[in-house]
Motif scaffolding. Structure first.
Motif, PDB file in Angstrom:
ATOM      1  N   TRP A 163       0.850  -1.199   0.000  1.00  0.00           N
ATOM      2  CA  TRP A 163       0.000   0.000   0.000  1.00  0.00           C
ATOM      3  C   TRP A 163       0.883   1.245   0.000  1.00  0.00           C
ATOM      4  O   TRP A 163       2.061   1.186   0.377  1.00  0.00           O
ATOM      5  N   LEU A 164       0.313   2.368  -0.433  1.00  0.00           N
ATOM      6  CA  LEU A 164       0.967   3.674  -0.350  1.00  0.00           C
ATOM      7  C   LEU A 164      -0.103   4.696   0.033  1.00  0.00           C
ATOM      8  O   LEU A 164      -1.275   4.519  -0.284  1.00  0.00           O
ATOM      9  N   SER A 165       0.314   5.766   0.716  1.00  0.00           N
ATOM     10  CA  SER A 165      -0.648   6.789   1.132  1.00  0.00           C
ATOM     11  C   SER A 165      -1.047   7.679  -0.050  1.00  0.00           C
ATOM     12  O   SER A 165      -0.195   8.131  -0.819  1.00  0.00           O
ATOM     13  N   ALA A 166      -2.353   7.953  -0.144  1.00  0.00           N
ATOM     14  CA  ALA A 166      -2.885   8.778  -1.234  1.00  0.00           C
ATOM     15  C   ALA A 166      -2.312  10.195  -1.211  1.00  0.00           C
ATOM     16  O   ALA A 166      -2.364  10.897  -2.223  1.00  0.00           O
ATOM     17  N   LYS A 167      -1.765  10.617  -0.081  1.00  0.00           N
ATOM     18  CA  LYS A 167      -1.280  12.010  -0.062  1.00  0.00           C
ATOM     19  C   LYS A 167      -0.100  12.224  -0.998  1.00  0.00           C
ATOM     20  O   LYS A 167       0.172  13.357  -1.402  1.00  0.00           O
ATOM     21  N   TYR A 168       0.593  11.134  -1.387  1.00  0.00           N
ATOM     22  CA  TYR A 168       1.740  11.290  -2.277  1.00  0.00           C
ATOM     23  C   TYR A 168       1.360  11.443  -3.747  1.00  0.00           C
ATOM     24  O   TYR A 168       2.221  11.618  -4.598  1.00  0.00           O
TER      25      TYR A 168
ATOM     26  N   GLU B 143      -0.529  -8.916  -8.626  1.00  0.00           N
ATOM     27  CA  GLU B 143      -0.447  -8.298  -7.287  1.00  0.00           C
ATOM     28  C   GLU B 143      -0.678  -6.791  -7.396  1.00  0.00           C
ATOM     29  O   GLU B 143      -0.249  -6.157  -8.366  1.00  0.00           O
ATOM     30  N   THR B 144      -1.339  -6.210  -6.408  1.00  0.00           N
ATOM     31  CA  THR B 144      -1.615  -4.778  -6.473  1.00  0.00           C
ATOM     32  C   THR B 144      -0.963  -4.021  -5.319  1.00  0.00           C
ATOM     33  O   THR B 144      -0.701  -4.576  -4.259  1.00  0.00           O
ATOM     34  N   VAL B 145      -0.747  -2.732  -5.565  1.00  0.00           N
ATOM     35  CA  VAL B 145      -0.428  -1.770  -4.515  1.00  0.00           C
ATOM     36  C   VAL B 145      -1.711  -0.970  -4.288  1.00  0.00           C
ATOM     37  O   VAL B 145      -2.242  -0.368  -5.230  1.00  0.00           O
ATOM     38  N   HIS B 146      -2.216  -0.980  -3.067  1.00  0.00           N
ATOM     39  CA  HIS B 146      -3.421  -0.206  -2.728  1.00  0.00           C
ATOM     40  C   HIS B 146      -2.982   1.253  -2.527  1.00  0.00           C
ATOM     41  O   HIS B 146      -2.242   1.559  -1.596  1.00  0.00           O
ATOM     42  N   THR B 147      -3.411   2.134  -3.443  1.00  0.00           N
ATOM     43  CA  THR B 147      -2.915   3.511  -3.426  1.00  0.00           C
ATOM     44  C   THR B 147      -3.907   4.525  -2.842  1.00  0.00           C
ATOM     45  O   THR B 147      -3.509   5.629  -2.477  1.00  0.00           O
ATOM     46  N   GLU B 148      -5.195   4.172  -2.796  1.00  0.00           N
ATOM     47  CA  GLU B 148      -6.155   5.125  -2.221  1.00  0.00           C
ATOM     48  C   GLU B 148      -7.432   4.423  -1.793  1.00  0.00           C
ATOM     49  O   GLU B 148      -7.891   3.496  -2.464  1.00  0.00           O
ATOM     50  N   SER B 149      -7.968   4.873  -0.667  1.00  0.00           N
ATOM     51  CA  SER B 149      -9.354   4.547  -0.307  1.00  0.00           C
ATOM     52  C   SER B 149     -10.119   5.854  -0.274  1.00  0.00           C
ATOM     53  O   SER B 149      -9.612   6.863   0.216  1.00  0.00           O
ATOM     54  N   SER B 150     -11.309   5.847  -0.825  1.00  0.00           N
ATOM     55  CA  SER B 150     -12.163   7.028  -0.797  1.00  0.00           C
ATOM     56  C   SER B 150     -13.501   6.585  -0.217  1.00  0.00           C
ATOM     57  O   SER B 150     -14.366   6.080  -0.934  1.00  0.00           O
ATOM     58  N   TYR B 151     -13.620   6.750   1.109  1.00  0.00           N
ATOM     59  CA  TYR B 151     -14.819   6.271   1.815  1.00  0.00           C
ATOM     60  C   TYR B 151     -16.032   7.107   1.459  1.00  0.00           C
ATOM     61  O   TYR B 151     -15.933   8.328   1.288  1.00  0.00           O
TER      62      TYR B 151
ATOM     63  N   ASP C 253     -16.934  -2.407   2.633  1.00  0.00           N
ATOM     64  CA  ASP C 253     -16.242  -1.368   3.399  1.00  0.00           C
ATOM     65  C   ASP C 253     -16.690   0.042   3.014  1.00  0.00           C
ATOM     66  O   ASP C 253     -16.182   1.021   3.548  1.00  0.00           O
ATOM     67  N   ARG C 254     -17.620   0.131   2.073  1.00  0.00           N
ATOM     68  CA  ARG C 254     -18.191   1.413   1.660  1.00  0.00           C
ATOM     69  C   ARG C 254     -17.113   2.384   1.198  1.00  0.00           C
ATOM     70  O   ARG C 254     -17.041   3.537   1.652  1.00  0.00           O
ATOM     71  N   ARG C 255     -16.253   1.896   0.309  1.00  0.00           N
ATOM     72  CA  ARG C 255     -15.185   2.765  -0.168  1.00  0.00           C
ATOM     73  C   ARG C 255     -14.807   2.405  -1.597  1.00  0.00           C
ATOM     74  O   ARG C 255     -14.894   1.251  -2.021  1.00  0.00           O
ATOM     75  N   ILE C 256     -14.395   3.451  -2.340  1.00  0.00           N
ATOM     76  CA  ILE C 256     -13.682   3.222  -3.595  1.00  0.00           C
ATOM     77  C   ILE C 256     -12.268   2.827  -3.219  1.00  0.00           C
ATOM     78  O   ILE C 256     -11.661   3.430  -2.324  1.00  0.00           O
ATOM     79  N   GLU C 257     -11.744   1.813  -3.889  1.00  0.00           N
ATOM     80  CA  GLU C 257     -10.336   1.458  -3.730  1.00  0.00           C
ATOM     81  C   GLU C 257      -9.637   1.701  -5.054  1.00  0.00           C
ATOM     82  O   GLU C 257     -10.138   1.307  -6.104  1.00  0.00           O
ATOM     83  N   MET C 258      -8.493   2.344  -4.999  1.00  0.00           N
ATOM     84  CA  MET C 258      -7.638   2.444  -6.186  1.00  0.00           C
ATOM     85  C   MET C 258      -6.393   1.607  -5.920  1.00  0.00           C
ATOM     86  O   MET C 258      -5.830   1.627  -4.815  1.00  0.00           O
ATOM     87  N   HIS C 259      -6.008   0.882  -6.956  1.00  0.00           N
ATOM     88  CA  HIS C 259      -4.822   0.031  -6.889  1.00  0.00           C
ATOM     89  C   HIS C 259      -3.999   0.209  -8.150  1.00  0.00           C
ATOM     90  O   HIS C 259      -4.511   0.617  -9.193  1.00  0.00           O
ATOM     91  N   LEU C 260      -2.713  -0.145  -8.060  1.00  0.00           N
ATOM     92  CA  LEU C 260      -1.849  -0.313  -9.222  1.00  0.00           C
ATOM     93  C   LEU C 260      -1.529  -1.801  -9.299  1.00  0.00           C
ATOM     94  O   LEU C 260      -0.983  -2.365  -8.341  1.00  0.00           O
TER      95      LEU C 260
ATOM     96  N   ARG D 140      -1.160  -1.507 -14.278  1.00  0.00           N
ATOM     97  CA  ARG D 140      -2.388  -0.855 -14.734  1.00  0.00           C
ATOM     98  C   ARG D 140      -3.216  -0.358 -13.552  1.00  0.00           C
ATOM     99  O   ARG D 140      -3.129  -0.865 -12.441  1.00  0.00           O
ATOM    100  N   HIS D 141      -3.995   0.665 -13.872  1.00  0.00           N
ATOM    101  CA  HIS D 141      -4.914   1.294 -12.922  1.00  0.00           C
ATOM    102  C   HIS D 141      -6.116   0.399 -12.672  1.00  0.00           C
ATOM    103  O   HIS D 141      -6.704  -0.112 -13.621  1.00  0.00           O
TER     104      HIS D 141
END
Ligand code: AVJ
Length: 324
Positions: A37-42, A280-288, A252-259, A243-244
């Motif tokens: 995972w990585l924090s969406a702030k980056y 395999e994915t890197v979870h880059t953002e959750s948008s609850y 979990d009531r959230r959009i998940e973005m992964h790479l 890929r995106h």
């Protein structure tokens, strides 16, 4: 204000790493975990901020234009929650477009405190608000609002109104969102007001399209994180092998973005090597996403009293006034 971000994120070890360390340390930590995972702030380097601006203009991305419409339509009603001589403290100001609607509708506001991590952009925006609204003391604070920062001394004796638009709170894990609201309340003081924009749960197809647009702008926004790691941390990510992926997780009531890695591979970044399995994915953002009720419950659990809510006809987005 010093305690704000430390406490905001203290409940989650995984976010503690993001809160206290450099980008390099964060990448080494997040890519070393399973799942990665990585924090969406980056996302928000110069290229990422420009891509986000582009996202806000996409036909599929309804949040920005819906929130702007609610602010414009309801500015007078929202303004009624802002006390005389108040200081408006905006958490994570990207563009000042939304704040300007409140400032224009609220002659009682005496100071505007935009808080943003991008010092250069912030200085430009502050100068432009100062030019357009000379009656307002514009006091920018260049800080990551999820970390330590101090409010300017000049607003010590003024009533404070927090402003947190854009559903940015959706990027927090719910317990971190509650902790953020609680700390914001302590900092802003009893009697404080908070105006918060929250994206609402809706038809899944609408949600999915908003984060996986036809023009591929959100894909570029997500993949830009790899470009940023290559440039800033000496990474060797091959963008054609990722890929995106974006989808609504209804449990979990959230959009998940992964790479997603399109093959088994080894990548070097920040002086370390990381193995990726095929798929395999890197979870880059959750948008609850929240309902009006679930957000009110969250705010109440954090010591805030829901005072008013405004929404659009389709009930896609909501603005909440809270009292501490
Ligand atoms: C700025 C965090 C509110 O979650 O909708 C847009 C960021 N990510 N498209 C959001 C975002 C992908 C946005 N926030």
């Amino acid at each position: 204000m010093a305690a704000l971000a430390r406490s905001v994120l203290r409940y989650s070890a995984r976010h503690e790493a993001a809160a206290s360390d450099s980008f390099a340390d964060h990448v080494i930590y997040g890519l070393g975990e399973s799942p990665k995972w990585l924090s969406a702030k980056y996302f928000y380097d110069a290229a990422g901020s420009a891509l986000f601006e582009e996202i806000t203009r996409l036909p599929e991305y309804y949040p920005t234009r819906t929130e702007l419409k609610i602010l414009n339509d309801r500015a007078r009603e929202i303004s009624a929650f802002i006390p005389l001589a108040a200081a408006l403290v905006e958490f994570g100001t990207g563009s000042t477009k939304k704040a300007r609607i409140l400032l224009d509708a609220s002659p009682q506001i005496s100071a505007y405190v935009p808080v943003d991590i991008s010092a250069e952009f912030l200085a430009q925006e502050a100068a432009s608000v100062r030019r357009d609204m000379p009656r307002i003391a514009v006091l920018p604070v260049a800080a990551d609002f999820t970390r330590d920062f101090d409010l300017p001394a000049q607003i010590r004796n003024r009533p404070r109104v927090g402003f947190f638009p854009g559903s940015t709170i959706g990027n927090f894990e719910p317990q971190d969102a509650a902790e953020f609201l609680r700390q914001a309340g302590r900092i802003l003081g009893s009697g404080a007001t908070m105006i918060v924009g929250i994206d609402l749960i809706k038809d899944e197809a609408v949600l999915n399209r908003a984060y996986d647009d036809a023009a591929g702008v959100t894909a570029r926004f997500n993949l830009n994180l790899l470009t940023r790691m290559n440039r800033e941390l000496g990474g060797d990510f091959d963008l054609s092998t990722f890929r995106h992926r974006a989808f609504y997780n209804a449990v979990d009531r959230r959009i998940e973005m992964h790479l997603e890695s399109l093959r088994a591979q080894t990548v070097t970044v920040a002086g370390r090597t990381f193995q990726f399995r095929n798929g395999e994915t890197v979870h880059t953002e959750s948008s609850y996403k929240y309902t009006i009720e679930s957000f009110r419950a969250l705010a109440t659990s954090a010591g805030w009293r829901p005072a008013a809510v405004w929404t659009d006809e389709r009930h896609y987005f909501s603005m909440h006034a809270l009292k501490f």
